[in-house]
Design an enzyme around this catalytic site. Structure first.
Site, short mmCIF file in Angstrom:
data_model
loop_
_atom_site.label_atom_id
_atom_site.label_comp_id
_atom_site.label_asym_id
_atom_site.label_seq_id
_atom_site.Cartn_x
_atom_site.Cartn_y
_atom_site.Cartn_z
N ASN B 373 0.78 -1.09 -0.07
CA ASN B 373 0.12 0.13 0.09
C ASN B 373 0.93 1.28 -0.04
O ASN B 373 1.99 1.28 0.14
CB ASN B 373 -0.95 0.03 1.28
CG ASN B 373 -2.47 -0.37 0.87
OD1 ASN B 373 -2.85 0.40 0.07
ND2 ASN B 373 -2.81 -1.63 1.17
N ILE B 374 0.24 2.38 -0.21
CA ILE B 374 0.68 3.53 -0.32
C ILE B 374 1.31 4.17 0.94
O ILE B 374 2.29 4.89 0.83
CB ILE B 374 -0.15 4.55 -0.62
CG1 ILE B 374 -1.49 4.72 0.05
CG2 ILE B 374 -0.54 4.44 -2.15
CD1 ILE B 374 -2.40 5.92 -0.02
N TYR B 375 0.84 3.53 2.08
CA TYR B 375 1.67 4.08 3.35
C TYR B 375 2.96 3.11 3.69
O TYR B 375 3.75 3.49 4.68
CB TYR B 375 0.67 3.62 4.65
CG TYR B 375 -0.65 4.25 4.14
CD1 TYR B 375 -0.88 5.93 3.97
CD2 TYR B 375 -1.83 3.32 4.16
CE1 TYR B 375 -1.99 6.17 3.89
CE2 TYR B 375 -3.09 3.99 3.90
CZ TYR B 375 -3.14 5.35 3.58
OH TYR B 375 -4.30 6.15 3.66
N GLY B 376 3.23 2.28 3.01
CA GLY B 376 4.31 1.40 3.39
C GLY B 376 5.37 1.39 2.49
O GLY B 376 6.00 2.47 2.02
#
Lengths: 562, 453, 257
Positions: B373-376
């Site tokens: 994901n975009i947060y990782g």
């Protein structure tokens, strides 16, 4: 569940959506008016167009991006519901409570982290033991007048110093408090946080016992200083102001060896950090939200208690504060940035939902266990509370389709876990019971009931938490009051924190405690002069949403007049 | 129920019995010679990439803080030194300065015609030192002095630049991204807390050291993980010591051939689901679990008299799930999903706890999210067990990540060749207990047979 | 595929439906035929009829160090060929979509070899080697798993599972990838899962009735089968929660329980 349209949060949904809350069909879906159904988005578009024209670089332009370039989602296909800030009559859009759009929320954060708390006992010992001076009420008051000058950039010892414009530092000042009524009586009232005035007699008595006879100084470093520099600057700013005030008001030599004792006392020996420095991978410094222990949440909020009748009002205030700090600020903005995460945390303090569910759970607790905070701290209680709260919430989601629409994505899951935790915390008066109930609800009960929780990483914290929270291993354990975002298993996740922090608030309120972690912090935030009103967190955020909140730290005085 | 006799049989990566009726304590990091030797190799190691230093000096490309690649180039700092050509002389100096006594265990190997030096500092220096970075620091500073002496540099001809070629931007930054590294990257200012040093290797590092051998990769990872548990206090108390030794045995060292058997049973037509069922059946057959209660629906709630052994079986099953699923896909990205699937279902199928009492499930869910994901960031190979996402599961996840990366046929962007090329280059000179730990540990365990309960 | 049943507590209709999906032999009802080309069009990864692209050479051309485990484990056809890894993602409405994300996720774990998945609140990702994914996608779209009204194919802008339905009973999709054809009574996709317009509409069949959806439901729901009544499941969850806490302090505290 019988349909009950007298429930406050259901009534609000009915009022804002303007349809029956039990309807499963949205007859106007895709025809709600796009971005233009939102007053705020319309305003933003107009504003952004002007900016783009002035600077020649395009910016915010949702309709152009989605409808003309056919990139991204066309916003406003669904109904964009306004929300009511709980406990107020204020309706606003979710945009109004994004941290960047709400001056009150920004000030809340600033007010916490610009606070410098120091015990004056050691500096006074230096004066008495090392110098042989007398410390009297008069000398203390003189010192306090002096530090209120130095704290805002007034020079006292040297000629060639640049002083600060007082208009930029209007929120900088220093006060003191003590558990010794005689000493308190002798302090100039302008500089005193009066425990007897700010708290009920019962809580005042407990707090005075907690802070003891010591004299505590609370410095509010100007908001602009925090915003221009960083959290680490706060204690140095305080130390400089404090040390210069001691030197001057007690006529000391500016540079003799004993001065270092004042500095050490001010900076290290008896200084209280609102946030301690975290592990290096967090990439933050002192006085950041990462270093704030959860127990301080209960201590910072100052809402009037309704116990022994009702733990909900104070719990609700704590919930608002912690979801703003841990979820909106840390995860939403400091970890993610840009659009961040506002709606999910904000649902905890809008539409009177928490209060409504809380009322049901408090009734259930009384019926099952008798009094609040009287249930045994054991697994049966934890499981039963988690189950009741989870089932009550699930039934609401199944009964009123407007509710899951309002609580899209992960929101239903975090709302259920909050209710589960609060129920166990209120029932037992034990924050660990509440925390385990929250995690039990998420990782097992609600998940297996409906086979969904939240976003992809939603359960990450919840499964390990069951094993970790009462462990004694190095990365694990701790009284929940002492834990925070720096605890490794919590830090990377959106919903890792506020459940536990909420259970600290709920349990200590249920126990009718005067404070949760630090009586000193509790009294420090009872200061009525603070810019943000910690007696009414939700009400103050609502003022921010209405753009009626006047923040500190503005630079109007030093910018061109418009 | 199986008594806690703690006797195990060890099988190699081909499912062949190599050490029979071994006391569990014989694989303890406190006793097993091969594990102790492997750990000493890690602790004593330093690597100097002389080619990198030479390039940095020749171009002035010093002090970049990027993970891969470089952005800094300081005009005026260029130094044209034939470092690689003089590797022998540099190595001799380093050896002379490091060794405490003539003939001690100091090793300085010149690799790839002088492009790299692999160093093991003498044990005496490790005994004297206070942390894991101590040997490496000594080697780095020795290398700087050696280069300065070899090329006759003075304070006015760029000695400070040599420092940067070795140590990068340290101490302005808290990392050292110059020519110096070691088998364990742990560097105290960058480690988030205590007891994590042996968990700081990237998954790809372990894959490189064991040459993408799935079970030996998992074994080395498991050894480092459980050594870290002894290092961090997690393995103190008899119950916890046993817990970690059993985990190491069954997940890391193919004890009782459990991993191999389950892989074999599911290699062609198995799924994660079939691994779960096979594991439950095997645990019941081995008397690790038994039926506690049959519910009206017929559902059986199991109990165990040896929860640590059950956890070790679950750890083995989890690894098998990864091997079957990622092995069938020959792609590593499904490693967290495989672990989630396995743990999520096995607890509900038995009424018994999943791996590490929920720590493993939560951790793998977290990594699943952050590796998609975009947060990782990054695929499984670039994670290290000390990462804030992985560290909560204590010993049982990293071996699965290593296995998955061993099985990856080339789908990952951040693969071993990109992130851990150094270890591929020095692999040949590593001792057997690092390259092929299963056999080495078993042989060392045999040495203790009969001497332990 | 090996045949097995993963146990699960409970004996009500929901528990039994869950158990079906945890049974490798279970054959879900096939309710529509879709052409391979239409599946490929909806997936949007390549044009129908074009070759699979590869991320690495075929396995038998790869030079790999010897590893007994690699020799043992049979790779999927897509892995053998070195196919790129591609995805399909479904959003499943809370209003009785047959498989909520965690059931879908578990079903993948029971039935599939060589996959990657991730369950979110409303959607579930599935990634496989491309030719393996094509095969799985056909299964997923032709069977009772896929109700055209309550299940949707979406790679981006997945929001909608928790919203009320549109006037035709379809799950909300801000990208309007599908419409209800009132004349035929069928749902038709006008865009790929990435929301790229299709050259021609793809029919995916009629929505199930509410009664049929209730029959295949795998979630407990107030008004249908209440989760309060899932006694066995609650008992097992209570037990697992307690054992996790006890074992979290020390593993031997779970011994004998």
């Amino acid at each position: 569940m019988a349909i009950d349209k007298t429930k406050e949060h259901i009534k609000v949904l009915e009022k804002t959506f303007k349809v029956e809350p039990t309807d499963v069909i949205d007859k106007k879906l895709y025809q709600h008016g796009g971005t233009r159904q939102s007053k705020r988005k319309s305003e933003y578009i107009e504003f952004a167009n002007r900016i783009a024209e002035e600077r020649g670089i395009p910016g915010y332009d949702p309709d152009h991006i989605a409808l003309e370039l056919e990139v991204g989602v066309p916003l406003g296909q669904r109904f964009l519901e306004p929300v009511k800030i709980s406990g107020t009559d204020v309706f606003c859009e979710f945009e109004d409570i994004h941290i960047m759009n709400n001056a009150a929320i920004q000030q809340m954060i600033d007010d916490i982290f610009r606070t410098a708390i120091v015990c004056l006992d050691l500096p006074h010992r230096v004066l008495i033991d090392r110098y042989g001076f007398e410390v009297t009420p008069e000398s203390i008051n003189t010192y306090l007048e002096t530090i209120n000058h130095t704290m805002v950039g007034g020079a006292v010892a040297q000629e060639h110093m640049c002083e600060l414009h007082p208009g930029l530092c209007a929120d900088g000042y220093v006060q003191v408090f003590t558990g010794n009524d005689d000493v308190a009586d002798s302090i100039d009232r302008r500089f005193l946080i009066d425990i007897n005035r700010e708290f009920t007699p019962e809580k005042a008595a407990k707090l005075k016992e907690g802070v003891k006879k010591s004299l505590w100084q609370v410095g509010r470093i100007p908001t602009l200083a925090l915003r221009s520099m960083d959290g680490g600057a706060i204690h140095r700013w305080n130390a400089m102001a404090q040390t210069m005030a001691f030197i001057s008001s007690y006529h000391l030599c500016a540079g003799e060896a004993a001065i270092s004792d004042f500095v050490y006392a001010a900076k290290h020996a008896q200084y209280i950090w609102m946030g301690t420095p975290p592990f290096v991978s967090k990439a933050r410094g002192h006085n950041s939200i990462v270093g704030l222990p959860m127990g301080y949440i209960f201590d910072i909020i100052q809402h009037e208690s309704a116990m022994p009748d009702d733990p909900v009002p104070v719990s609700s205030e704590g919930l608002a504060l912690e979801v703003i700090l841990f979820f909106q600020l840390y995860y939403g903005q400091m970890m993610i940035g840009t659009v961040g995460a506002t709606v999910a945390p904000a649902t905890h303090y809008v539409n009177d939902l928490y209060e409504s569910r809380g009322a049901h759970l408090v009734d259930w607790i009384r019926e099952k266990y008798g009094e609040i905070a009287s249930a045994p701290m054991d697994w049966d209680t934890i499981h039963d509370c988690a189950t009741e709260a989870t089932m009550h919430c699930l039934e609401e989601y199944d009964t009123y389709p407007l509710l899951p629409e309002h609580h899209w994505g992960l929101i239903h899951a975090i709302q259920i876990s909050i209710a589960a935790g609060a129920c166990a915390a209120w029932a037992t008066g034990n924050p660990m019971a509440g925390s385990l109930a929250s995690h039990h609800s998420m990782s097992l009960i609600q998940k297996e009931s409906i086979l969904r929780t939240g976003w992809g990483g939603q359960e990450s914290t919840h499964h390990p938490a069951m094993a970790i929270m009462t462990s004694v291993l190095l990365d694990e354990g701790l009284p929940v009051e002492l834990t925070g975002l720096n605890v490794p298993f919590r830090s990377p996740f959106a919903d890792s924190q506020h459940f536990t922090s909420h259970n600290v608030v709920a349990a200590h309120e249920a126990r009718m405690d005067a404070w949760a972690l630090s009586p000193v912090v509790k009294v420090a935030f009872a200061d009525p002069h603070l810019v943000f009103n910690f007696r009414d967190v939700k009400g103050t955020v609502a003022k921010g949403a209405l753009r009626e909140f006047e923040p500190a730290g503005e630079r109007d005085i030093i910018r061109p007049v418009r | 129920m199986k008594s806690k006799s703690d006797i195990i049989d060890l099988y190699d990566e081909r499912g062949e019995l190599i050490a029979e009726k071994i006391p569990l304590q014989a694989i303890s990091p406190l006793r097993n010679r091969a594990i102790r030797d492997a750990i000493m190799t890690f602790k004593r190691s330093a690597i100097i990439n002389l080619k990198k230093a030479e390039h940095a000096l020749r171009t002035g490309a010093l002090g970049s803080e990027m993970g891969i690649g470089e952005d800094c180039q300081i005009p005026g700092c260029e130094m044209d030194l034939d470092i690689v050509a003089n590797a022998g002389a540099i190595a001799d100096r380093i050896r002379e300065w490091l060794q405490v006594e003539e003939g001690d265990d100091t090793v300085v190997e010149v690799i790839d015609n002088g492009e790299m030096l692999f160093v093991l500092v003498p044990t005496r220096r490790v005994e004297m030192g206070s942390d894991l970075a101590n040997p490496r620091v000594n080697v780095g500073i020795a290398a700087a002095h050696a280069i300065i002496e070899a090329f006759g540099l003075t304070p006015f001809t760029g000695t400070e630049v040599i420092k940067s070629a070795i140590f990068g931007r340290y101490p302005q930054s808290i990392t050292t991204k110059g020519a110096l590294s070691g088998l364990i990257p742990a560097w105290p200012p960058t480690v988030d807390g205590v007891g994590l040093n042996f968990r700081t290797n990237m998954v790809n590092d372990i894959v490189a050291m064991t040459n993408k051998d799935t079970l030996n990769g998992a074994a080395l990872s498991s050894i480092l993980e459980h050594v870290a548990m002894f290092d961090s206090g997690d393995a103190i108390h008899p119950a916890y010591e046993r817990y970690h030794l059993l985990g190491l045995a069954y997940q890391g060292l193919n004890a009782d051939n459990l991993v191999y058997d389950l892989v074999k049973e599911n290699a062609v037509d198995g799924t994660i689901g079939s691994v779960i069922v096979d594991l439950i059946n095997r645990a019941a057959k081995d008397d690790v679990i038994s039926v506690k209660e049959t519910l009206p629906s017929g559902f059986k709630i199991y109990k165990t008299d040896d929860a640590s052994l059950w956890n070790a079986y679950v750890a083995a099953g989890q690894l098998v799930s990864v091997i079957i699923n990622c092995g069938a896909m020959r792609a590593a990205q499904g490693v967290p999903a495989s672990m989630v699937e396995f743990n999520d279902m096995i607890k509900l199928a038995t009424g018994l706890p999943d791996i590490d009492y929920g720590r493993g499930l939560g951790t793998s869910i977290g990594v699943s999210f952050y590796s998609h994901n975009i947060y990782g960031g990054a695929g499984p190979g670039a994670f290290s067990p000390a990462n804030p996402l992985l560290r909560h599961c204590r010993g049982f996840l990293a071996p699965c990540f290593v296995a998955a990366m061993c099985l990856d046929a080339g789908t990952q962007m951040f693969n071993t060749e990109l992130t851990s090329a150094t270890f591929l280059r020095i692999r040949d000179i590593l001792p057997e207990e690092v390259k092929k730990p299963i056999k080495s540990v078993a042989e060392a365990a045999l040495e203790l047979k009969g001497t332990l309960r | 595929m090996k045949q097995f049943q993963i146990p699960y507590p409970g004996d009500d209709a929901v528990a039994n439906k869950r158990k079906e999906w945890l049974n490798a032999s279970f054959s879900p009802k096939k309710i529509r035929d879709m052409s391979d080309e239409d599946i490929v069009r909806l997936l949007g990864h390549r044009k129908p009829g074009t070759a699979y692209s590869s991320v690495h050479p075929p396995l038998d051309e790869l030079k790999e160090a010897q590893d007994p485990i690699k020799e043992l484990v049979e790779p999927t056809p897509g892995a053998k060929a070195g196919d790129r890894i591609r995805y399909i993602q479904f959003a499943d409405s809370r209003h009785l979509a047959p498989l909520p994300p965690w059931m879908r996720f578990r079903m993948y774990g029971v039935r599939l070899r060589g996959f990657d998945s991730l369950a979110y609140s409303g959607r579930t990702l599935l990634e496989q080697r491309e030719r393996d994914l094509d095969k799985t996608s056909k299964f997923l779209m032709e069977t009772e798993i896929f109700d055209p009204a309550r299940v949707a194919l979406r790679s981006i802008t997945v929001h909608g599972f928790s919203l009320r339905l549109d006037e035709d009973g379809l799950m909300f999709d801000a990208r309007r990838r599908y419409i209800f054809n009132k004349e035929t009574g069928e749902v038709e996709y006008t865009k790929t899962q990435q929301s790229v317009p299709l050259e021609k509409r793809i029919r995916v069949g009629r929505p199930m009735s509410e009664e049929d959806l209730e029959k295949v439901a795998t979630l407990y729901r107030f008004g249908v089968i209440s989760p309060r009544d899932s006694d066995e499941l609650l008992k097992v969850m209570k037990r697992i929660g307690e054992l996790r806490v006890l074992g979290g302090l020390r593993p031997d505290l779970v011994d004998g329980r």
